[in-house]
Design an enzyme around this catalytic site. Sequence first.
Site, PDB file in Angstrom:
ATOM      1  N   SER A 297      46.089  36.774  36.534  1.00 47.44           N
ATOM      2  CA  SER A 297      44.771  37.399  36.646  1.00 47.44           C
ATOM      3  C   SER A 297      43.708  36.312  36.495  1.00 47.44           C
ATOM      4  CB  SER A 297      44.605  38.429  35.528  1.00 47.44           C
ATOM      5  OG  SER A 297      44.823  37.787  34.281  1.00 47.44           O
TER       6      SER A 297
ATOM      7  N   HIS B 208      54.684  39.847  43.022  1.00 49.74           N
ATOM      8  CA  HIS B 208      53.504  39.326  43.735  1.00 49.74           C
ATOM      9  C   HIS B 208      52.382  38.978  42.776  1.00 49.74           C
ATOM     10  CE1 HIS B 208      51.474  43.086  42.969  1.00 49.74           C
ATOM     11  NE2 HIS B 208      50.545  42.924  43.894  1.00 49.74           N
TER      12      HIS B 208
ATOM     13  N   ALA C  43      51.034  39.452  38.264  1.00 52.39           N
ATOM     14  CA  ALA C  43      51.345  39.899  36.904  1.00 52.39           C
ATOM     15  C   ALA C  43      51.561  41.401  36.853  1.00 52.39           C
ATOM     16  CB  ALA C  43      50.205  39.495  35.963  1.00 52.39           C
TER      17      ALA C  43
ATOM     18  N   LYS D 146      35.170  36.389  42.982  1.00 53.33           N
ATOM     19  CA  LYS D 146      35.745  37.736  43.097  1.00 53.33           C
ATOM     20  C   LYS D 146      35.055  38.489  44.226  1.00 53.33           C
ATOM     21  CE  LYS D 146      38.418  39.354  40.770  1.00 53.33           C
ATOM     22  NZ  LYS D 146      39.901  39.276  40.749  1.00 53.33           N
TER      23      LYS D 146
END
Length: 409
Positions: free
Chosen positions: A316, A338, A340, A408
């Site tokens: 993350s 793919h 956490a 992000k």
Amino acid sequence: MEQKTNYKLHEVANGVPVKMWTNGVPVEDEAQKQLENAARLPIVFKHIAAMPDVHYGIGATVGSVIPTFKAIIPAAVGVDIGCGMMACKTTLNARDLPDNLGPLRSAIEKAVPHGSNPKRMGRDKGSWETPPDETDAAWAKLVDEFDAICEDYPRIKNTNNHKHLGTLGTGNHFIEVCLDEAGAVWFMLHSGSRGVGNAIGTHFIELAKKDAQLHQRNLPDQDLAYFEEGAQYFGDYVRAVGWAQKFARANREVMMQRVVAAARKVITKPFEAHVEAVNCHHNYVSRETHFGQDVLVTRKGAVSAKLGELGIIPGSMGAKSYIVRGKGNPESFMSCSHGAGRTMSRTKAKKLFTVADQIAATEGVECRKDADVIDEIPMAYKDIDAVMDAQKDLVEVVYTLKQVVCVKG
């Protein structure tokens, strides 16, 4: 020599077993029930493989590998068709980066449209107003096949397709600048087929559900509606999903070109990118041979991990990510996790954590630290180290990356 296995065998009444690589990581009851539902479908071949990042998803479980015989489940592939990762190693070292990483983040944010805004707010900030040359060149290779698909399915045409090519999107999609253990600089990004992939996925999921009402009476979950080979929509879906996967791969390649060009404007030292590059899907379907049988393998939140094949397992924002090499374990259908994997919903994360928590969790990373990204806080995800330990028979770690910049969607 027999390969050591690291999975738990979960038997399912009236279904195939589920092999779960979840030693030392939590699994929600809802995710387990979803896996059991899929395991009861008559089209599933041999067993289902659950990766250590497994969690409840829309349609099918995220972190699952579902092999099917002469049939395909559109909702298991999902609507972010071809979503995946791309990473590029450069000739730069940590000491070549500027002390203030803010301008580098700003340059990347300017180079790649990201996020979205409600339709009533006018033009979508997450799409191109005028696509750049890189986007036009990539679209030229995709447009003929797209037009052919749209002749049969005209509603797919009125989507942000050309203008979304080379854009990031929202949610957990990101662009990062990372350092590996030796201090080498990497660029890494996560995105898929954007609005057009969503339109294709949504349309065929609806068609599968309508089809199921006519032909498949005993589905454990209507989201597991499937097309059988030879049926009306099977070939059309295979063609459309294959195209969306090509779009997703091209989308990542265009973004990477833009990121590298943006970095060259800020970092004064000349550098080469693509020293080592990986571009892999983790939401997709492909025809493969396993245990001597030709099958369709749907990886929903899982990465192909054939022997020697490179893949990417991101953590993350604020956590480590891994470039891995597959061990070709047949029991997982040569797959690995793919990422956490979430431990809680976005809504719950926003209720549980504060901006102060987000600032502390992303210390040392040049990124947004506001209320709108709390749902992506590292604590909303499983421990990436535990996830990696649970799949040590599936992959070996080649590089460990730690982000210093994160953009992000």
